[in-house]
Design an enzyme around this catalytic site. Structure first.
Site, PDB file in Angstrom:
ATOM      1  N   TRP A 159      11.485  13.171   7.760  1.00 40.16           N
ATOM      2  CA  TRP A 159      12.050  14.011   8.817  1.00 40.16           C
ATOM      3  C   TRP A 159      10.983  14.599   9.731  1.00 40.16           C
ATOM      4  CZ3 TRP A 159       9.422  18.385   8.053  1.00 40.16           C
ATOM      5  CH2 TRP A 159       8.948  18.630   6.752  1.00 40.16           C
ATOM      6  N   ASN A 160       9.696  14.550   9.344  1.00 38.92           N
ATOM      7  CA  ASN A 160       8.717  15.353  10.098  1.00 38.92           C
ATOM      8  C   ASN A 160       8.363  14.765  11.470  1.00 38.92           C
ATOM      9  OD1 ASN A 160       7.229  13.327   8.883  1.00 38.92           O
ATOM     10  ND2 ASN A 160       5.476  14.621   8.400  1.00 38.92           N
ATOM     11  N   LYS A 183      16.691   3.341   6.898  1.00 39.12           N
ATOM     12  CA  LYS A 183      17.351   4.550   6.398  1.00 39.12           C
ATOM     13  C   LYS A 183      16.486   5.743   6.806  1.00 39.12           C
ATOM     14  CE  LYS A 183      17.851   7.759   2.940  1.00 39.12           C
ATOM     15  NZ  LYS A 183      17.686   8.769   3.989  1.00 39.12           N
ATOM     16  N   PRO A 184      16.923   6.510   7.813  1.00 37.71           N
ATOM     17  CA  PRO A 184      16.132   7.688   8.218  1.00 37.71           C
ATOM     18  C   PRO A 184      16.396   8.851   7.265  1.00 37.71           C
ATOM     19  CG  PRO A 184      18.095   7.514   9.575  1.00 37.71           C
ATOM     20  CD  PRO A 184      18.149   6.356   8.615  1.00 37.71           C
ATOM     21  N   ALA A 185      15.556   9.881   7.339  1.00 41.26           N
ATOM     22  CA  ALA A 185      15.753  11.077   6.512  1.00 41.26           C
ATOM     23  C   ALA A 185      17.099  11.711   6.841  1.00 41.26           C
ATOM     24  CB  ALA A 185      14.636  12.080   6.798  1.00 41.26           C
ATOM     25  N   SER A 186      17.758  12.285   5.834  1.00 44.88           N
ATOM     26  CA  SER A 186      19.085  12.836   6.122  1.00 44.88           C
ATOM     27  C   SER A 186      19.014  14.171   6.866  1.00 44.88           C
ATOM     28  CB  SER A 186      19.950  12.918   4.864  1.00 44.88           C
ATOM     29  OG  SER A 186      19.194  13.249   3.763  1.00 44.88           O
ATOM     30  N   GLY A 237       6.670   8.721   3.503  1.00 51.69           N
ATOM     31  CA  GLY A 237       7.240   9.880   2.821  1.00 51.69           C
ATOM     32  C   GLY A 237       6.327  10.331   1.706  1.00 51.69           C
ATOM     33  N   SER A 238       6.923  10.927   0.707  1.00 51.91           N
ATOM     34  CA  SER A 238       6.107  11.518  -0.363  1.00 51.91           C
ATOM     35  C   SER A 238       5.555  10.440  -1.296  1.00 51.91           C
ATOM     36  CB  SER A 238       6.952  12.508  -1.157  1.00 51.91           C
ATOM     37  OG  SER A 238       8.054  11.830  -1.701  1.00 51.91           O
ATOM     38  N   GLU A 259       3.105   4.683   3.571  1.00 53.63           N
ATOM     39  CA  GLU A 259       2.401   5.781   4.256  1.00 53.63           C
ATOM     40  C   GLU A 259       2.806   7.046   3.525  1.00 53.63           C
ATOM     41  OE1 GLU A 259       0.266   5.606   6.699  1.00 53.63           O
ATOM     42  OE2 GLU A 259       0.522   3.560   7.413  1.00 53.63           O
ATOM     43  N   LEU A 260       1.935   7.536   2.653  1.00 49.88           N
ATOM     44  CA  LEU A 260       2.354   8.596   1.721  1.00 49.88           C
ATOM     45  C   LEU A 260       1.659   9.926   2.034  1.00 49.88           C
ATOM     46  CD1 LEU A 260       2.346   6.256  -1.411  1.00 49.88           C
ATOM     47  CD2 LEU A 260       4.196   6.692   0.206  1.00 49.88           C
ATOM     48  N   CYS A 293       1.473  14.764   7.766  1.00 53.00           N
ATOM     49  CA  CYS A 293       0.733  14.206   6.622  1.00 53.00           C
ATOM     50  C   CYS A 293      -0.772  14.259   6.850  1.00 53.00           C
ATOM     51  CB  CYS A 293       1.180  12.776   6.394  1.00 53.00           C
ATOM     52  SG  CYS A 293       1.077  11.810   7.887  1.00 53.00           S
ATOM     53  N   GLU A 390      -0.324  19.199  -1.183  1.00 54.06           N
ATOM     54  CA  GLU A 390      -0.031  19.258   0.246  1.00 54.06           C
ATOM     55  C   GLU A 390       0.830  20.500   0.500  1.00 54.06           C
ATOM     56  OE1 GLU A 390       2.263  15.779   1.164  1.00 54.06           O
ATOM     57  OE2 GLU A 390       1.291  15.504   3.077  1.00 54.06           O
TER      58      GLU A 390
HETATM   59  P1  NAP Z   1      10.476  12.204   0.838  1.00 56.19           P
HETATM   60  O1  NAP Z   1      11.230  13.205   0.053  1.00 56.19           O
HETATM   61  O2  NAP Z   1       9.715  11.178   0.114  1.00 56.19           O
HETATM   62  O3  NAP Z   1      11.572  11.527   1.801  1.00 56.19           O
HETATM   63  C1  NAP Z   1      11.242  10.524   2.710  1.00 56.19           C
HETATM   64  C2  NAP Z   1      12.393   9.545   2.813  1.00 56.19           C
HETATM   65  O4  NAP Z   1      12.640   8.967   1.536  1.00 56.19           O
HETATM   66  C3  NAP Z   1      13.703  10.175   3.271  1.00 56.19           C
HETATM   67  O5  NAP Z   1      14.382   9.258   4.078  1.00 56.19           O
HETATM   68  C4  NAP Z   1      14.440  10.366   1.958  1.00 56.19           C
HETATM   69  O6  NAP Z   1      15.830  10.385   2.097  1.00 56.19           O
HETATM   70  C5  NAP Z   1      14.008   9.121   1.222  1.00 56.19           C
HETATM   71  N1  NAP Z   1      14.151   9.188  -0.231  1.00 56.19           N
HETATM   72  C6  NAP Z   1      14.062  10.265  -1.034  1.00 56.19           C
HETATM   73  N2  NAP Z   1      14.257   9.892  -2.327  1.00 56.19           N
HETATM   74  C7  NAP Z   1      14.455   8.551  -2.330  1.00 56.19           C
HETATM   75  C8  NAP Z   1      14.708   7.584  -3.344  1.00 56.19           C
HETATM   76  N3  NAP Z   1      14.799   7.922  -4.637  1.00 56.19           N
HETATM   77  N4  NAP Z   1      14.867   6.288  -2.985  1.00 56.19           N
HETATM   78  C9  NAP Z   1      14.799   5.938  -1.682  1.00 56.19           C
HETATM   79  N5  NAP Z   1      14.567   6.805  -0.673  1.00 56.19           N
HETATM   80  C10 NAP Z   1      14.382   8.099  -0.994  1.00 56.19           C
HETATM   81  O7  NAP Z   1       9.442  12.858   1.812  1.00 56.19           O
HETATM   82  P2  NAP Z   1       9.667  14.062   2.824  1.00 56.19           P
HETATM   83  O8  NAP Z   1       9.508  15.322   2.100  1.00 56.19           O
HETATM   84  O9  NAP Z   1      10.909  13.874   3.611  1.00 56.19           O
HETATM   85  O10 NAP Z   1       8.446  13.794   3.834  1.00 56.19           O
HETATM   86  C11 NAP Z   1       7.242  14.427   3.705  1.00 56.19           C
HETATM   87  C12 NAP Z   1       6.206  13.509   3.072  1.00 56.19           C
HETATM   88  O11 NAP Z   1       5.968  12.407   3.936  1.00 56.19           O
HETATM   89  C13 NAP Z   1       4.885  14.208   2.929  1.00 56.19           C
HETATM   90  O12 NAP Z   1       4.303  13.928   1.681  1.00 56.19           O
HETATM   91  C14 NAP Z   1       4.042  13.609   4.052  1.00 56.19           C
HETATM   92  O13 NAP Z   1       2.673  13.649   3.830  1.00 56.19           O
HETATM   93  C15 NAP Z   1       4.577  12.211   4.090  1.00 56.19           C
HETATM   94  N6  NAP Z   1       4.266  11.578   5.378  1.00 56.19           N
HETATM   95  C16 NAP Z   1       3.316  10.609   5.399  1.00 56.19           C
HETATM   96  C17 NAP Z   1       2.964  10.005   6.594  1.00 56.19           C
HETATM   97  C18 NAP Z   1       1.924   8.938   6.633  1.00 56.19           C
HETATM   98  O14 NAP Z   1       1.832   8.242   7.625  1.00 56.19           O
HETATM   99  N7  NAP Z   1       1.120   8.739   5.593  1.00 56.19           N
HETATM  100  C19 NAP Z   1       3.591  10.398   7.784  1.00 56.19           C
HETATM  101  C20 NAP Z   1       4.562  11.401   7.725  1.00 56.19           C
HETATM  102  C21 NAP Z   1       4.886  11.976   6.506  1.00 56.19           C
HETATM  103  P3  NAP Z   1      16.639  11.778   2.213  1.00 56.19           P
HETATM  104  O15 NAP Z   1      16.138  12.445   3.423  1.00 56.19           O
HETATM  105  O16 NAP Z   1      18.054  11.343   2.349  1.00 56.19           O
HETATM  106  O17 NAP Z   1      16.356  12.530   0.966  1.00 56.19           O
END
Ligand code: NAP
Length: 487
Positions: A159-160, A183-186, A237-238, A259-260, A293, A390
């Site tokens: 979502w960020n 699938k975008p963030a909800s 994502g995470s 990209e974590l 991130c 983080e």
């Molecule tokens: P997240 O909880 O991992 O969620 C990211 C995406 O994954 C969302 O679309 C989420 O869906 C989905 N998701 C969650 N659980 C899942 C599962 N079990 N199976 C499949 N998909 C799943 O991360 P966040 O908190 O939204 O984002 C922040 C993280 O992203 C931070 O750690 C940040 O550092 C990282 N990030 C990294 C970069 C990079 O380029 N390295 C760039 C931006 C952000 P829902 O929204 O529906 O839960």
């Protein structure tokens, strides 16, 4: 009201986009999208799941057969048209983003342009997917290498950066000749759906770019990672979810790009231009209210300039104006959820309980319970959680170091390896430290390091693969060797 502010209401979509159609849940199930600045519901969006994901994968596979053989020049023109439409609709896309994500409008406008730059870049790169003719091993043979699209791609985004994290994946995939199910963030489905609407308007054929919106991320992710038709998973994502998706993808040996999370250090040496270091650290820390991130997670300052840095940096942090991102007076918006605020509170409390001192901020703000005050913490030590995790909020922990060796050891003392920054005027140090930092990206006297022309990505547990630049296309291509005999 968001609706009243948009020039083009047709950009506000509430259904998934599959095979060129806007799809609702069969039973009318929806989920709420919130504006975190005011804590109000701004939309109800179709809550789709595994069944619709399967439908989207099948549509993407059918579309792949035609898309992969479309001449590169034609694919390039369609992407270019999509880029033009994104730019033409910059203001509406920025408003949608600020309403659902909270970032201030100037940052949203910037992200739309940044996101579009990936579409423009990969529209151009689509025409430069070259193969090779290799030297011969025997006189009667010729050896060739061609590059082909990997196939249907499954993409999951956070979502960020509700726009740019999508274009960074969809544009290279489409340029390479792949089709995609996103699938975008909800929390931020509206920006994704608006992008799909513009892609459709640009003439990108049905089934090439599909968007499945829904809250059952586990089920959608399970379908994307287990379905053998999907040949690649690209995720931002995470780290914890990234590892899970890699594990799930292993069963069908899919390619993965991850990209974590990050834990970026900013190393400020005593010979640095302190004015530039303060401004650089400020930008790197507080963009998007600290929710990026590559945000400065740890500011490491040499002991001889520690006090001066703290007082001047704190003075600059005091200038932020917290508020609703649509107001032009706000320079920092809210955090994405109450849970995110609670996470920041817990990290700050942990640091304080171990001796950290607050220079400014430190608490939930008066603006509402989604806002956290811009914060500077001093007297940090490496056993605090803020040294390892983080923070994803507007908290700047400032650590002290004595020697270059100590600074590098502190910087590398993390499982993450996305971005690091350093401020120094010493050219031999730039090389020494630049080479010693275990990170995918290093900013030297600069913290605004990202663009469509550079390879964005991390090492260690920050991920694998690169987005943007000429390298960003390779992740969507397979190499095929052709051996011609009997010449
Ligand atoms: P997240 O909880 O991992 O969620 C990211 C995406 O994954 C969302 O679309 C989420 O869906 C989905 N998701 C969650 N659980 C899942 C599962 N079990 N199976 C499949 N998909 C799943 O991360 P966040 O908190 O939204 O984002 C922040 C993280 O992203 C931070 O750690 C940040 O550092 C990282 N990030 C990294 C970069 C990079 O380029 N390295 C760039 C931006 C952000 P829902 O929204 O529906 O839960």
């Amino acid at each position: 009201m968001l609706e009243q502010k948009l020039n083009d209401l047709s950009l506000l979509k509430h259904a998934g986009f599959i095979n060129g159609q806007w799809i609702n849940d069969k039973n009318g199930k929806t989920f709420e999208v919130f504006n975190p600045a005011v804590g109000e519901v701004i939309a109800n969006v179709a809550d789709l799941g595994a069944k619709e994901t399967l439908h989207a994968i099948e549509a993407a596979q059918a579309a792949f057969e035609k898309w992969k053989v479309m001449p590169a020049k034609q694919r390039s023109s369609l992407l270019r048209r999509w880029f033009d439409l994104v730019i033409e609709n910059q203001e509406d896309l920025a408003l949608i983003m600020t309403f659902e994500q909270g970032k201030v409008i100037s940052e949203s406008r910037g992200e739309v342009v940044y996101g579009a730059s990936y579409i423009e870049w990969f529209a151009e790169e689509a025409k430069r997917i070259y193969g090779d003719v290799l030297p011969n091993t025997t006189a009667d043979r010729r050896s060739l290498v061609i590059k082909q699209p990997v196939g249907v791609v499954g993409a999951i985004t956070p979502w960020n950066f509700p726009n740019a994290m999508i274009t960074r994946k969809v544009a290279p995939a489409l340029a390479a000749g792949c089709t995609i199910v996103l699938k975008p963030a909800s929390e931020t489905p509206l920006s994704a759906l608006a992008l799909a609407q513009l892609a459709d308007r640009a003439g990108i054929p049905a089934g090439v770019f599909n968007v499945v919106v829904g809250t059952d991320a586990k089920a959608i992710g399970a379908e994307l990672t287990s379905n053998p038709t999907v040949k690649k998973i690209t995720f931002t994502g995470s780290t914890v979810v990234g590892k899970l998706l890699m594990e799930q993808s292993a069963k069908t040996v899919k390619k993965t790009s991850m990209e974590l999370g990050g834990n970026a250090p900013v190393l400020i040496f005593e010979d640095a231009d302190l004015d530039k270091a303060i401004e650089g650290a400020l930008v790197a820390k507080f963009r998007n209210a600290g929710q990026t991130c590559i945000c400065a997670n740890r500011i490491l300052v040499q002991d001889s300039i520690y006090e001066e840095f703290i007082s001047r940096f704190t003075a600059r942090v005091s200038e932020f104006v917290l508020g609703d991102g649509v107001s032009s007076e706000s320079t920092m918006g809210p955090l994405i959820t109450r849970k995110a605020v609670a996470g920041v509170v817990s990290l700050v409390n942990d640091a304080m309980s171990q001796g950290a001192k607050i220079c400014i901020g430190g608490s939930v703000a008066d603006n509402g319970d989604y806002f956290f005050q811009p914060t500077v913490l001093r007297d940090m030590n490496t056993s605090m959680r803020l040294a390892k995790e983080e923070v994803f909020g507007p908290v700047a922990p400032v650590f002290k170091f004595s020697t270059e060796k100590e600074a590098v050891a502190m910087a590398n003392d993390t499982e993450f390896g996305l971005a690091a920054y350093m401020y120094t005027k010493d050219h031999s140090r730039i090389w020494r430290v630049g080479e010693a930092l275990e990170y995918g990206m290093v900013g030297i006297n600069e913290t605004a390091i990202s663009s469509e022309m550079i390879p964005f990505g991390g090492v260690k547990e920050s991920g694998q693969g690169r987005e943007g630049s000429k390298y960003g296309l390779e992740d969507y291509l397979e190499i095929k060797y052709l051996c011609l005999g009997d010449i």
